[in-house]
Design a protein around this motif. Structure first.
Motif, PDB file in Angstrom:
ATOM      1  N   MET A  12       0.828  -1.205   0.000  1.00  6.79           N
ATOM      2  CA  MET A  12       0.000   0.000   0.000  1.00  6.79           C
ATOM      3  C   MET A  12       0.866   1.260   0.000  1.00  6.79           C
ATOM      4  N   ASP A  13       1.991   1.222   0.679  1.00  6.62           N
ATOM      5  CA  ASP A  13       2.901   2.373   0.692  1.00  6.62           C
ATOM      6  C   ASP A  13       3.572   2.593  -0.662  1.00  6.62           C
ATOM      7  N   ALA A  14       3.744   1.517  -1.431  1.00  6.48           N
ATOM      8  CA  ALA A  14       4.489   1.593  -2.696  1.00  6.48           C
ATOM      9  C   ALA A  14       3.661   2.080  -3.875  1.00  6.48           C
ATOM     10  N   ILE A  15       2.353   1.984  -3.795  1.00 10.33           N
ATOM     11  CA  ILE A  15       1.536   2.353  -4.953  1.00 10.33           C
ATOM     12  C   ILE A  15       1.479   3.871  -5.112  1.00 10.33           C
ATOM     13  N   PRO A  16       1.168   4.339  -6.323  1.00  9.64           N
ATOM     14  CA  PRO A  16       1.103   5.784  -6.554  1.00  9.64           C
ATOM     15  C   PRO A  16       0.070   6.477  -5.660  1.00  9.64           C
ATOM     16  N   GLU A  17       0.348   7.712  -5.325  1.00  8.37           N
ATOM     17  CA  GLU A  17      -0.514   8.488  -4.414  1.00  8.37           C
ATOM     18  C   GLU A  17      -1.962   8.533  -4.869  1.00  8.37           C
ATOM     19  N   ASP A  18      -2.186   8.700  -6.171  1.00 10.05           N
ATOM     20  CA  ASP A  18      -3.564   8.833  -6.652  1.00 10.05           C
ATOM     21  C   ASP A  18      -4.355   7.528  -6.571  1.00 10.05           C
ATOM     22  N   ARG A  19      -3.694   6.430  -6.286  1.00  6.83           N
ATOM     23  CA  ARG A  19      -4.363   5.134  -6.157  1.00  6.83           C
ATOM     24  C   ARG A  19      -4.566   4.722  -4.697  1.00  6.83           C
ATOM     25  N   LYS A  20      -3.898   5.407  -3.777  1.00  4.24           N
ATOM     26  CA  LYS A  20      -3.931   4.961  -2.383  1.00  4.24           C
ATOM     27  C   LYS A  20      -5.331   4.965  -1.785  1.00  4.24           C
ATOM     28  N   ALA A  21      -6.083   6.034  -1.962  1.00  2.00           N
ATOM     29  CA  ALA A  21      -7.422   6.107  -1.349  1.00  2.00           C
ATOM     30  C   ALA A  21      -8.349   5.012  -1.884  1.00  2.00           C
ATOM     31  N   LEU A  26     -10.876  -0.296  -1.123  1.00  2.11           N
ATOM     32  CA  LEU A  26     -11.102  -1.640  -1.653  1.00  2.11           C
ATOM     33  C   LEU A  26     -10.575  -2.698  -0.675  1.00  2.11           C
ATOM     34  N   ARG A  27      -9.397  -2.476  -0.144  1.00  3.48           N
ATOM     35  CA  ARG A  27      -8.829  -3.394   0.848  1.00  3.48           C
ATOM     36  C   ARG A  27      -9.746  -3.506   2.057  1.00  3.48           C
ATOM     37  N   LYS A  28     -10.278  -2.378   2.518  1.00  4.80           N
ATOM     38  CA  LYS A  28     -11.172  -2.389   3.682  1.00  4.80           C
ATOM     39  C   LYS A  28     -12.466  -3.131   3.361  1.00  4.80           C
ATOM     40  N   ALA A  29     -13.026  -2.921   2.172  1.00  2.42           N
ATOM     41  CA  ALA A  29     -14.242  -3.642   1.775  1.00  2.42           C
ATOM     42  C   ALA A  29     -14.008  -5.147   1.802  1.00  2.42           C
ATOM     43  N   ILE A  73      -5.809  -7.790  -5.316  1.00  2.00           N
ATOM     44  CA  ILE A  73      -6.015  -6.468  -5.893  1.00  2.00           C
ATOM     45  C   ILE A  73      -4.652  -5.930  -6.294  1.00  2.00           C
ATOM     46  N   ALA A  74      -4.654  -5.143  -7.341  1.00  2.00           N
ATOM     47  CA  ALA A  74      -3.388  -4.615  -7.827  1.00  2.00           C
ATOM     48  C   ALA A  74      -3.595  -3.254  -8.471  1.00  2.00           C
ATOM     49  N   SER A  75      -2.636  -2.386  -8.246  1.00  2.00           N
ATOM     50  CA  SER A  75      -2.616  -1.095  -8.910  1.00  2.00           C
ATOM     51  C   SER A  75      -1.772  -1.261 -10.164  1.00  2.00           C
ATOM     52  N   LYS A 119     -10.951   1.165 -14.626  1.00  2.00           N
ATOM     53  CA  LYS A 119     -10.133   2.245 -15.184  1.00  2.00           C
ATOM     54  C   LYS A 119     -10.389   3.560 -14.474  1.00  2.00           C
ATOM     55  N   LYS A 120     -11.557   3.693 -13.865  1.00  2.00           N
ATOM     56  CA  LYS A 120     -11.910   4.894 -13.105  1.00  2.00           C
ATOM     57  C   LYS A 120     -12.029   4.486 -11.640  1.00  2.00           C
ATOM     58  N   PRO A 121     -11.006   4.755 -10.844  1.00  2.00           N
ATOM     59  CA  PRO A 121     -11.031   4.314  -9.443  1.00  2.00           C
ATOM     60  C   PRO A 121     -12.249   4.795  -8.652  1.00  2.00           C
ATOM     61  N   ASP A 122     -12.790   5.955  -9.029  1.00  2.00           N
ATOM     62  CA  ASP A 122     -13.959   6.460  -8.314  1.00  2.00           C
ATOM     63  C   ASP A 122     -15.234   5.712  -8.702  1.00  2.00           C
ATOM     64  N   ALA A 123     -15.147   4.806  -9.680  1.00  2.00           N
ATOM     65  CA  ALA A 123     -16.315   4.047 -10.123  1.00  2.00           C
ATOM     66  C   ALA A 123     -16.320   2.604  -9.602  1.00  2.00           C
ATOM     67  N   ILE A 124     -15.429   2.280  -8.689  1.00  2.00           N
ATOM     68  CA  ILE A 124     -15.398   0.925  -8.135  1.00  2.00           C
ATOM     69  C   ILE A 124     -16.654   0.719  -7.292  1.00  2.00           C
ATOM     70  N   PRO A 125     -17.417  -0.342  -7.558  1.00  2.00           N
ATOM     71  CA  PRO A 125     -18.632  -0.603  -6.774  1.00  2.00           C
ATOM     72  C   PRO A 125     -18.286  -1.328  -5.458  1.00  2.00           C
TER      73      PRO A 125
END
Length: 151
Positions: A12-21, A26-29, A73-75, A119-125
């Motif tokens: 989680m620390d290694a992934i790009p900043e824009d993917r962390k949230a 997703l990890r919490k879900a 899960i993968a970024s 492709k759109k992280p804000d669209a993850i259900p």
């Protein structure tokens, strides 16, 4: 993209900043809804959940030293990937997910055999993913895996 790390937190620390949230959400879900018995870790350069050797000593048939994989899960470079081996192995679960997806997303489902690409992280259900991951216990996954492996 693979991250050469040893722990889930390092991943989680290694992934790009824009993917962390979205990845943290997703990890919490997943962790909040996955039945007990699966273990979290890093495998194949992704954050994953598997049936540990303590529950399934035989391990993964492709590499018995590895625990039996279930979710990951993968970024990736252009998307966030969600892998669910149960969808690949259980047609009924697959069909349920495909039918439910449009109720939770305005976007077309981008899915391979077990990989779902967002492709759109804000669209993850997230609610749908939470429901999906709660549908199979480690024992049910072992039974399904062994049934499909012997074909």
């Amino acid at each position: 993209m693979q991250y050469f790390v040893d722990t889930a937190d390092q991943y989680m620390d290694a992934i790009p900043e824009d993917r962390k949230a979205p990845m943290m959400k997703l990890r919490k879900a997943i962790t909040d809804n996955l039945p007990q018995g699966f273990s979290e870790g890093v495998s194949y350069g992704m954050l994953g959940w598997a049936v540990p050797h303590s529950l399934y000593p035989a391990g993964y048939h492709c590499d018995p030293k590895q625990a039996l994989p279930f979710l990951a899960i993968a970024s990736q470079k252009s998307f966030i990937a969600f892998y669910h081996m149960g969808i690949y192995a259980d047609k009924e679960l697959h069909d349920w997910f495909v039918a439910e997806f449009p109720k939770h997303s305005k976007y077309k489902l981008d899915m391979g055999k077990s990989c779902i690409r967002f492709k759109k992280p804000d669209a993850i259900p997230f609610e749908l993913i939470a429901e999906l991951v709660g549908k199979m216990t480690p024992q049910q996954w072992i039974e399904l895996y062994e049934k499909n492996l012997k074909r």
